[in-house]
Every structure is written in C-alpha cells, then in structure tokens.
Design an enzyme around this catalytic site. Structure first.
Site, PDB file in Angstrom:
ATOM      1  N   LYS A  62      -5.238  -0.560  -7.066  1.00 58.76           N
ATOM      2  CA  LYS A  62      -4.966  -1.989  -6.841  1.00 58.76           C
ATOM      3  C   LYS A  62      -6.262  -2.793  -6.916  1.00 58.76           C
ATOM      4  O   LYS A  62      -6.296  -3.882  -7.512  1.00 58.76           O
ATOM      5  CB  LYS A  62      -4.291  -2.191  -5.485  1.00 58.76           C
ATOM      6  CG  LYS A  62      -2.864  -1.660  -5.443  1.00 58.76           C
ATOM      7  CD  LYS A  62      -2.273  -1.842  -4.057  1.00 58.76           C
ATOM      8  CE  LYS A  62      -0.894  -1.209  -3.948  1.00 58.76           C
ATOM      9  NZ  LYS A  62      -0.341  -1.334  -2.593  1.00 58.76           N
ATOM     10  N   HIS A 104      -5.076   7.504   9.627  1.00 60.55           N
ATOM     11  CA  HIS A 104      -3.720   8.037   9.775  1.00 60.55           C
ATOM     12  C   HIS A 104      -3.322   8.080  11.237  1.00 60.55           C
ATOM     13  O   HIS A 104      -4.151   8.233  12.120  1.00 60.55           O
ATOM     14  CB  HIS A 104      -3.534   9.426   9.146  1.00 60.55           C
ATOM     15  CG  HIS A 104      -4.787  10.122   8.717  1.00 60.55           C
ATOM     16  ND1 HIS A 104      -5.708  10.609   9.599  1.00 60.55           N
ATOM     17  CD2 HIS A 104      -5.258  10.405   7.487  1.00 60.55           C
ATOM     18  CE1 HIS A 104      -6.684  11.177   8.926  1.00 60.55           C
ATOM     19  NE2 HIS A 104      -6.457  11.055   7.637  1.00 60.55           N
TER      20      HIS A 104
HETATM   21  C1  LIG Z   1       0.466  -0.798  -7.742  1.00 61.86           C
HETATM   22  C2  LIG Z   1       0.672   0.679  -7.383  1.00 61.86           C
HETATM   23  C3  LIG Z   1      -0.677   1.397  -7.245  1.00 61.86           C
HETATM   24  C4  LIG Z   1       1.419   0.805  -6.049  1.00 61.86           C
HETATM   25  O1  LIG Z   1       2.708   0.343  -6.102  1.00 61.86           O
HETATM   26  P1  LIG Z   1       3.864   0.785  -5.070  1.00 61.86           P
HETATM   27  O2  LIG Z   1       3.426   1.971  -4.247  1.00 61.86           O
HETATM   28  O3  LIG Z   1       5.096   0.908  -5.829  1.00 61.86           O
HETATM   29  O4  LIG Z   1       4.034  -0.447  -4.119  1.00 61.86           O
HETATM   30  P2  LIG Z   1       3.158  -1.044  -2.916  1.00 61.86           P
HETATM   31  O5  LIG Z   1       4.124  -1.633  -1.960  1.00 61.86           O
HETATM   32  O6  LIG Z   1       2.149  -0.087  -2.383  1.00 61.86           O
HETATM   33  O7  LIG Z   1       2.371  -2.216  -3.637  1.00 61.86           O
HETATM   34  C5  LIG Z   1       3.053  -3.239  -4.271  1.00 61.86           C
HETATM   35  C6  LIG Z   1       2.095  -4.362  -4.500  1.00 61.86           C
HETATM   36  O8  LIG Z   1       1.002  -3.888  -5.309  1.00 61.86           O
HETATM   37  C7  LIG Z   1       0.452  -5.020  -5.977  1.00 61.86           C
HETATM   38  N1  LIG Z   1       0.189  -4.651  -7.344  1.00 61.86           N
HETATM   39  C8  LIG Z   1       1.076  -4.342  -8.330  1.00 61.86           C
HETATM   40  N2  LIG Z   1       0.435  -4.099  -9.483  1.00 61.86           N
HETATM   41  C9  LIG Z   1      -0.875  -4.263  -9.227  1.00 61.86           C
HETATM   42  C10 LIG Z   1      -2.045  -4.195 -10.020  1.00 61.86           C
HETATM   43  N3  LIG Z   1      -1.988  -3.868 -11.309  1.00 61.86           N
HETATM   44  N4  LIG Z   1      -3.228  -4.450  -9.441  1.00 61.86           N
HETATM   45  C11 LIG Z   1      -3.306  -4.773  -8.152  1.00 61.86           C
HETATM   46  N5  LIG Z   1      -2.234  -4.861  -7.333  1.00 61.86           N
HETATM   47  C12 LIG Z   1      -1.039  -4.615  -7.872  1.00 61.86           C
HETATM   48  C13 LIG Z   1       1.452  -6.163  -5.893  1.00 61.86           C
HETATM   49  O9  LIG Z   1       0.924  -7.150  -5.023  1.00 61.86           O
HETATM   50  C14 LIG Z   1       2.683  -5.503  -5.283  1.00 61.86           C
HETATM   51  O10 LIG Z   1       3.399  -6.327  -4.411  1.00 61.86           O
HETATM   52  P3  LIG Z   1       4.275  -7.586  -5.004  1.00 61.86           P
HETATM   53  O11 LIG Z   1       5.043  -7.008  -6.167  1.00 61.86           O
HETATM   54  O12 LIG Z   1       5.130  -7.971  -3.846  1.00 61.86           O
HETATM   55  O13 LIG Z   1       3.256  -8.619  -5.420  1.00 61.86           O
HETATM   56  C15 LIG Z   1       1.482   1.323  -8.539  1.00 61.86           C
HETATM   57  O14 LIG Z   1       0.735   1.225  -9.731  1.00 61.86           O
HETATM   58  C16 LIG Z   1       1.820   2.771  -8.254  1.00 61.86           C
HETATM   59  O15 LIG Z   1       1.843   3.234  -7.144  1.00 61.86           O
HETATM   60  N6  LIG Z   1       2.067   3.582  -9.206  1.00 61.86           N
HETATM   61  C17 LIG Z   1       2.227   5.018  -9.030  1.00 61.86           C
HETATM   62  C18 LIG Z   1       3.461   5.414  -8.349  1.00 61.86           C
HETATM   63  C19 LIG Z   1       3.508   6.901  -8.279  1.00 61.86           C
HETATM   64  O16 LIG Z   1       3.222   7.600  -9.229  1.00 61.86           O
HETATM   65  N7  LIG Z   1       3.843   7.431  -7.115  1.00 61.86           N
HETATM   66  C20 LIG Z   1       3.846   8.832  -6.907  1.00 61.86           C
HETATM   67  C21 LIG Z   1       5.155   9.371  -6.565  1.00 61.86           C
HETATM   68  S1  LIG Z   1       5.662   8.913  -4.935  1.00 61.86           S
END
Ligand SMILES: CC(C)(COP(=O)(O)OP(=O)(O)OC[C@H]1O[C@@H](n2cnc3c(N)ncnc32)[C@H](O)[C@@H]1OP(=O)(O)O)[C@@H](O)C(=O)NCCC(=O)NCCS
Length: 117
Positions: A62, A104
């Site tokens: 992020k 944690h």
């Molecule tokens: C952004 C990321 C790192 C986390 O997303 P997530 O875990 O689904 O969601 P979170 O609640 O932790 O974070 C969501 C927020 O991240 C932020 N976000 C999304 N894309 C982003 C980017 N490219 N850069 C910075 N922040 C970002 C947004 O603010 C979003 O909230 P919003 O949509 O309300 O604005 C995503 O790229 C990700 O996790 N991908 C991998 C998922 C994965 O492989 N998981 C493993 C299996 S469980």
C-alpha cells in the site's frame, strides 16, 4: 521526505486456517529466510509471525501504491529483525528507505509502513 504510508490488519484465525490447509500459503507469503524463522517457532508463535509478516507486506504494498500484484508480490518483500527485534524491510533484495512496525494481540496482527524518498 515521506513518500508513502501503508497500514494493514489481519485476523489470526484467518491466517491459521489458510496455513493449516496447505504449506503453499506460507510459501507464497514468506521468503526462504522468513520460512526458516517460522519453522523454528512453536505453533502459536508461527501464526503470529506469519500474520505479522502478511500485514507488514500488505502495508508495504500500500505504501508503494502498487498493492500486491505483478510489480510487488509477497516474496519480493522480506522483513528481517535486527538483534534487538526491530523489523527491517527489504524489497527485491535491497534495503528499503523506510520503516515498518508490527503488532499482534491474541486475535489480530497489524502493521504500518512509512517510506522515505
Ligand atoms: C491493497 C492490498 C495490498 C490489500 O487489499 P485488501 O486486503 O483486499 O483490503 P484492505 O482492507 O487491507 O485494504 C483496502 C484498502 O487498500 C487501499 N488500496 C487499494 N489499492 C491500493 C494501492 N494500489 N495502493 C495503496 N493502497 C491501496 C484502499 O484504500 C482500500 O480501501 P478502499 O477501497 O476503501 O479505498 C491488495 O493489493 C491485496 O491484498 N492483494 C493481495 C491479496 C492476497 O493475495 N491475499 C492473500 C490471500 S488471503
């Protein structure tokens, strides 16, 4: 100058379920060095460690602005600990100009990353 910030929080029971299902999950999240540390721990500490690294890496993705994907996958990021336990970030083998903090409790892990330019 601060060039990026990232924050992430994850439930330990979600990580525990993914980790017990298959070793592939931890192999996707942890580098070889991190995996060796994971393997040296007791079960409860393993889950805490894996969840903390997961949160730290999502927070880093992020802060980079890329999210997790082709430009930045979990294995590109390594979080080591210095002799006092302070975590330090590496991306694609290079030390990152920035900071990571991990926490944690019994139920969750969370991490914050600040990048500098
Ligand atoms: C952004 C990321 C790192 C986390 O997303 P997530 O875990 O689904 O969601 P979170 O609640 O932790 O974070 C969501 C927020 O991240 C932020 N976000 C999304 N894309 C982003 C980017 N490219 N850069 C910075 N922040 C970002 C947004 O603010 C979003 O909230 P919003 O949509 O309300 O604005 C995503 O790229 C990700 O996790 N991908 C991998 C998922 C994965 O492989 N998981 C493993 C299996 S469980």
């Amino acid at each position: 100058m601060i060039s990026g910030i990232g924050l992430d929080i994850i439930e330990l029971d979600r990580i525990a379920k993914l980790d017990q299902r298959t070793a592939k999950f931890r192999m996707r999240i942890l580098t070889k060095k991190e995996l060796a540390i994971y393997n040296s721990y007791s079960h409860s500490r393993q889950i805490e460690f894996l969840a903390g690294r997961f949160a730290g890496k999502e927070a880093f993705a992020k802060a980079m602005g890329t999210g997790i994907g082709a430009q930045c996958n979990f294995n590109d990021i390594e979080i080591t600990s210095n002799s006092l336990g302070k975590p330090e970030l590496y991306f694609k083998g290079e030390k990152v100009n920035g900071f990571v903090s991990i926490t944690h409790t019994k139920n969750i892990a969370a991490a914050q990353v600040i990048l500098q330019a």
